[in-house]
Motif scaffolding. Structure first.
Motif, PDB file in Angstrom:
ATOM      1  N   LEU A  59     107.756 -86.604 -61.290  1.00 39.75           N
ATOM      2  CA  LEU A  59     108.306 -85.285 -61.622  1.00 39.75           C
ATOM      3  C   LEU A  59     109.425 -84.898 -60.657  1.00 39.75           C
ATOM      4  CD1 LEU A  59     104.956 -83.438 -62.424  1.00 39.75           C
ATOM      5  CD2 LEU A  59     106.583 -84.444 -64.037  1.00 39.75           C
ATOM      6  N   GLY A  60     110.076 -85.885 -60.129  1.00 43.62           N
ATOM      7  CA  GLY A  60     111.192 -85.623 -59.224  1.00 43.62           C
ATOM      8  C   GLY A  60     110.853 -85.761 -57.758  1.00 43.62           C
ATOM      9  N   GLU A  61     109.573 -86.000 -57.427  1.00 54.95           N
ATOM     10  CA  GLU A  61     109.194 -86.103 -56.017  1.00 54.95           C
ATOM     11  C   GLU A  61     109.896 -87.288 -55.364  1.00 54.95           C
ATOM     12  OE1 GLU A  61     106.746 -88.735 -58.402  1.00 54.95           O
ATOM     13  OE2 GLU A  61     107.025 -86.549 -58.549  1.00 54.95           O
TER      14      GLU A  61
ATOM     15  N   PHE B 267     102.692 -74.811 -42.355  1.00 54.92           N
ATOM     16  CA  PHE B 267     103.376 -73.518 -42.358  1.00 54.92           C
ATOM     17  C   PHE B 267     104.808 -73.610 -42.858  1.00 54.92           C
ATOM     18  CE2 PHE B 267     106.198 -70.440 -40.343  1.00 54.92           C
ATOM     19  CZ  PHE B 267     105.690 -69.278 -40.906  1.00 54.92           C
ATOM     20  N   ASN B 268     105.557 -74.616 -42.412  1.00 51.61           N
ATOM     21  CA  ASN B 268     106.963 -74.729 -42.813  1.00 51.61           C
ATOM     22  C   ASN B 268     107.118 -74.860 -44.323  1.00 51.61           C
ATOM     23  OD1 ASN B 268     107.910 -74.523 -40.222  1.00 51.61           O
ATOM     24  ND2 ASN B 268     108.351 -76.695 -39.971  1.00 51.61           N
ATOM     25  N   HIS B 269     106.058 -75.255 -45.007  1.00 52.01           N
ATOM     26  CA  HIS B 269     106.140 -75.459 -46.447  1.00 52.01           C
ATOM     27  C   HIS B 269     105.435 -74.360 -47.233  1.00 52.01           C
ATOM     28  CE1 HIS B 269     106.506 -79.534 -44.515  1.00 52.01           C
ATOM     29  NE2 HIS B 269     107.682 -79.339 -45.081  1.00 52.01           N
ATOM     30  N   PHE B 270     104.328 -73.807 -46.729  1.00 54.83           N
ATOM     31  CA  PHE B 270     103.660 -72.771 -47.532  1.00 54.83           C
ATOM     32  C   PHE B 270     104.285 -71.382 -47.335  1.00 54.83           C
ATOM     33  CE2 PHE B 270     100.446 -72.270 -43.950  1.00 54.83           C
ATOM     34  CZ  PHE B 270     100.612 -70.915 -43.734  1.00 54.83           C
ATOM     35  N   TRP B 271     105.170 -71.196 -46.348  1.00 54.92           N
ATOM     36  CA  TRP B 271     105.896 -69.923 -46.255  1.00 54.92           C
ATOM     37  C   TRP B 271     106.738 -69.712 -47.512  1.00 54.92           C
ATOM     38  CZ3 TRP B 271     106.624 -65.552 -43.283  1.00 54.92           C
ATOM     39  CH2 TRP B 271     107.817 -64.855 -43.467  1.00 54.92           C
ATOM     40  N   ASP B 272     107.405 -70.772 -47.950  1.00 54.15           N
ATOM     41  CA  ASP B 272     108.235 -70.698 -49.158  1.00 54.15           C
ATOM     42  C   ASP B 272     107.988 -71.945 -50.006  1.00 54.15           C
ATOM     43  OD1 ASP B 272     110.130 -70.377 -51.123  1.00 54.15           O
ATOM     44  OD2 ASP B 272     111.736 -69.760 -49.761  1.00 54.15           O
ATOM     45  N   PRO B 273     106.880 -71.974 -50.769  1.00 52.54           N
ATOM     46  CA  PRO B 273     106.534 -73.181 -51.522  1.00 52.54           C
ATOM     47  C   PRO B 273     107.599 -73.591 -52.532  1.00 52.54           C
ATOM     48  CG  PRO B 273     104.638 -71.720 -51.349  1.00 52.54           C
ATOM     49  CD  PRO B 273     105.820 -70.948 -50.857  1.00 52.54           C
ATOM     50  N   GLU B 274     108.191 -72.622 -53.221  1.00 51.17           N
ATOM     51  CA  GLU B 274     109.191 -72.969 -54.238  1.00 51.17           C
ATOM     52  C   GLU B 274     110.417 -73.639 -53.606  1.00 51.17           C
ATOM     53  OE1 GLU B 274     106.302 -70.526 -56.113  1.00 51.17           O
ATOM     54  OE2 GLU B 274     107.403 -70.174 -54.259  1.00 51.17           O
ATOM     55  N   ALA B 275     110.824 -73.143 -52.437  1.00 47.21           N
ATOM     56  CA  ALA B 275     111.947 -73.775 -51.733  1.00 47.21           C
ATOM     57  C   ALA B 275     111.576 -75.197 -51.316  1.00 47.21           C
ATOM     58  CB  ALA B 275     112.337 -72.953 -50.517  1.00 47.21           C
ATOM     59  N   SER B 276     110.354 -75.384 -50.820  1.00 44.90           N
ATOM     60  CA  SER B 276     109.914 -76.720 -50.410  1.00 44.90           C
ATOM     61  C   SER B 276     109.921 -77.675 -51.602  1.00 44.90           C
ATOM     62  CB  SER B 276     108.515 -76.650 -49.796  1.00 44.90           C
ATOM     63  OG  SER B 276     108.529 -75.852 -48.625  1.00 44.90           O
ATOM     64  N   HIS B 277     109.465 -77.189 -52.754  1.00 54.42           N
ATOM     65  CA  HIS B 277     109.469 -78.018 -53.959  1.00 54.42           C
ATOM     66  C   HIS B 277     110.900 -78.428 -54.338  1.00 54.42           C
ATOM     67  CE1 HIS B 277     108.883 -79.419 -58.041  1.00 54.42           C
ATOM     68  NE2 HIS B 277     109.717 -78.491 -58.467  1.00 54.42           N
ATOM     69  N   ILE B 278     111.820 -77.496 -54.300  1.00 53.68           N
ATOM     70  CA  ILE B 278     113.220 -77.819 -54.623  1.00 53.68           C
ATOM     71  C   ILE B 278     113.744 -78.892 -53.676  1.00 53.68           C
ATOM     72  CG2 ILE B 278     115.583 -76.915 -54.596  1.00 53.68           C
ATOM     73  CD1 ILE B 278     114.386 -74.234 -55.592  1.00 53.68           C
ATOM     74  N   VAL B 279     113.450 -78.744 -52.384  1.00 52.34           N
ATOM     75  CA  VAL B 279     113.964 -79.699 -51.388  1.00 52.34           C
ATOM     76  C   VAL B 279     113.331 -81.071 -51.578  1.00 52.34           C
ATOM     77  CG1 VAL B 279     113.997 -80.244 -48.918  1.00 52.34           C
ATOM     78  CG2 VAL B 279     114.627 -77.955 -49.706  1.00 52.34           C
ATOM     79  N   PHE B 280     112.012 -81.129 -51.783  1.00 50.13           N
ATOM     80  CA  PHE B 280     111.349 -82.422 -51.915  1.00 50.13           C
ATOM     81  C   PHE B 280     111.669 -83.125 -53.233  1.00 50.13           C
ATOM     82  CE2 PHE B 280     108.308 -80.974 -48.530  1.00 50.13           C
ATOM     83  CZ  PHE B 280     108.571 -82.019 -47.661  1.00 50.13           C
ATOM     84  N   THR B 281     112.290 -82.432 -54.168  1.00 47.04           N
ATOM     85  CA  THR B 281     112.682 -83.068 -55.436  1.00 47.04           C
ATOM     86  C   THR B 281     114.201 -83.146 -55.589  1.00 47.04           C
ATOM     87  OG1 THR B 281     112.457 -80.922 -56.573  1.00 47.04           O
ATOM     88  CG2 THR B 281     110.553 -82.402 -56.624  1.00 47.04           C
TER      89      THR B 281
END
Length: 377
Positions: free
Chosen positions: A350-352, A241-255
Motif C-alpha cells: 500500500l505504498g509502504e 512519540f515522533n510518529h504518534f504525535w502526527d500519525p497522518e504525517a508519518s504515513h505520508i512520509v513512510f509512503t
C-alpha cells in the motif's frame, strides 16, 4: 629553426603550467572536499534538544542549509525562539531557522484525551503534557498554550525566523540542490508531509531521509530468521512519540518515494545518557558552544537525537542493522499512530517503504563524538 624551438619550448612550458594548475586544483579539492548538505528538522525543545543540532553544526564535513522547526516535544513558536537564541549565542546566525507546523495534520490534544479516556494514559505526550510526574528528574518548563513563548532562561532572541514556512523552504532547497540534500528529521514529520503534498516530486529530489524513533526489538530482532510465532511478536505495532504525535504525517512520509530512508531506533540509544562526566568534558573549555552548554545542558538526559546524528555522521558507529517495510497505523483505537513493520519487501503493498534500520550502535563511539564535536573551537 631557432624561432620554432623557442615556440615549442613556450608551448611545452604553457602545457606544464596548465597541468600543474590542474593538479593543484585537484589537490585542493581533495584537501577540501565538498561538504554534505543537510537540513535539520527538529522539535528543538529546551537545551538538550538543541545539542544534536550543535553536533551537526560543529562537524566540518557538514553544511547545514537550514533548521526547520516543528511542534512535538514543545510548541513550534517556543522551539523557534530557542533555536534562534542558541545560534546567536554560539555565533552561527548565518544558519536560517524556519518556523514549521504548530499542529498535527489531523491529530489534536482533544483527540488524544479521548483516546486516553478509552485506552489508558500515555506516559509522554510532548507539548500536550499537562503536568510532569513526580518521578521526573529533569527540569522541564511548565506546560503552556501553543502560541505562548515564555521567557527563555538563556535570554530571548533578537534575530527573526527566515521568511515563509518550513515546507516552502524544504521545497525551495530541494529544487536548488536536487539529489544532494540529506534531511535529518529528529521530531514529528509534519513539515515533510506538508512539503510532499504541496509537490509530489519533493521526496524524489532528496538524497536521503534519516529519522528517529521506535522501540522495535522484542529480543534479538535482527539476529537472523525467525519462526512465525516469534515473528508475530517481533513485527507487532509499537508506539513512538515522533510518529504518534502526527500519525497522518508519518504515513505520508513512510509512503513517499525517497531514494533512501533510514531510521535510528530508540533501542540504539537506550543506554546512552548525557552524564555529568560527559557534560563536564564539553563545558571545560571557553568556546561559545561550551558556554552555551554550561548554561543549558542537563545531566542524565538520554542522548536520543545525538545518537541519530552520530550514526549519520559516522556510519561505522552502527553495530547492528536491518531492513524493514514500515508504515503507521491510522485506524482509530489503541494503536493509532503506532509503527507497523513487516519483513523488507513483504508489506501489504500500500505504498509502504523499505527502511534501513539501526538497532544498536557503539556507545563509546557516540559518546566520544558527542564530546569531540561539542568541544571544538
Amino acid at each position: 629553426m631557432t624561432m620554432f624551438s623557442n615556440l615549442a619550448r613556450g608551448m611545452i612550458a604553457a602545457l606544464a603550467l596548465a597541468f600543474a594548475s590542474a593538479a593543484d586544483l585537484a589537490q585542493a579539492a581533495d584537501a577540501h572536499p565538498e561538504r554534505r548538505k543537510v537540513i535539520i528538522d527538529q522539535d528543538a525543545f529546551e537545551g538538550p534538544g538543541l545539542q544534536p543540532i550543535l553536533m551537526l553544526l560543529q562537524d566540518p564535513t557538514v553544511e547545514v542549509l537550514g533548521i526547520t522547526t516543528v511542534s512535538g516535544d514543545g510548541w513550534q513558536p517556543e522551539e523557534t525562539a530557542a533555536t534562534l537564541r542558541m545560534l546567536e549565542l554560539v555565533g552561527r546566525k548565518d544558519v536560517p531557522v524556519v518556523a514549521g507546523a504548530t499542529f498535527p495534520l489531523v491529530n489534536s490534544q482533544a483527540r488524544n484525551k479521548a483516546r486516553e479516556a478509552q485506552y489508558g494514559k500515555l506516559p509522554y505526550k510532548g507539548a500536550w503534557m499537562e503536568s510532569w510526574p513526580s518521578y521526573n528528574t529533569i527540569a522541564r518548563r511548565q506546560p503552556h498554550e501553543a502560541h505562548i513563548v515564555p521567557p527563555l532562561p538563556e535570554g530571548m532572541p533578537t534575530t527573526k525566523p527566515y521568511p515563509g514556512s518550513a515546507a516552502e523552504f524544504l521545497l525551495a532547497q530541494s529544487r536548488k540542490y536536487p539529489g544532494q540534500i540529506t534531511i535529518i528529521a529528529m521530531g514529528p514529520l509534519t513539515n515533510l508531509a506538508l512539503a510532499q503534498r504541496l509537490d509530489d516530486g519533493f521526496a524524489g529530489r532528496i538524497k536521503e531521509l534519516v529519522t528517529e524513533g521506535g522501540k522495535l526489538e522484542n529480543g534479538a530482532m535482527a539476529a537472523g530468521p525467525k519462526d512465525e510465532f516469534a515473528m508475530q511478536l517481533d513485527y507487532a505495532p509499537r508506539m513512538s512519540f515522533n510518529h504518534f504525535w502526527d500519525p497522518e504525517a508519518s504515513h505520508i512520509v513512510f509512503t513517499s518515494p525517497w531514494p533512501r530512508i533510514s531510521l535510528v531506533t530508540d533501542d540504539a540509544s537506550a543506554d546512552i545518557i548525557g552524564t555529568q562526566a560527559l557534560i563536564d568534558k564539553v563545558t571545560a573549555g571557553s568556546t561559545p558552544v561550551a558556554r552555551y552548554m554550561k548554561q543549558t545542558a542537563q545531566a542524565n538526559y538520554p542522548l536520543w537525537d545525538e545518537t541519530q546524528a552520530a550514526a549519520w555522521l559516522k556510519p561505522g558507529i552502527a553495530r547492528r542493522k536491518g531492513r524493514l517495510a514500515m508504515d503507521v497505523d491510522l485506524m482509530p483505537g489503541a494503536n493509532y499512530g503506532a509503527l507497523l513493520t513487516w519483513p523488507a519487501g513483504q508489506g501489504p503493498g500500500l505504498g509502504e517503504r523499505d527502511v534501513d534500520v539501526i538497532y544498536a550502535v557503539d556507545k563509546a563511539g557516540v559518546e566520544g563524538l558527542f564530546v569531540d564535536l561539542l568541544s571544538k573551537p
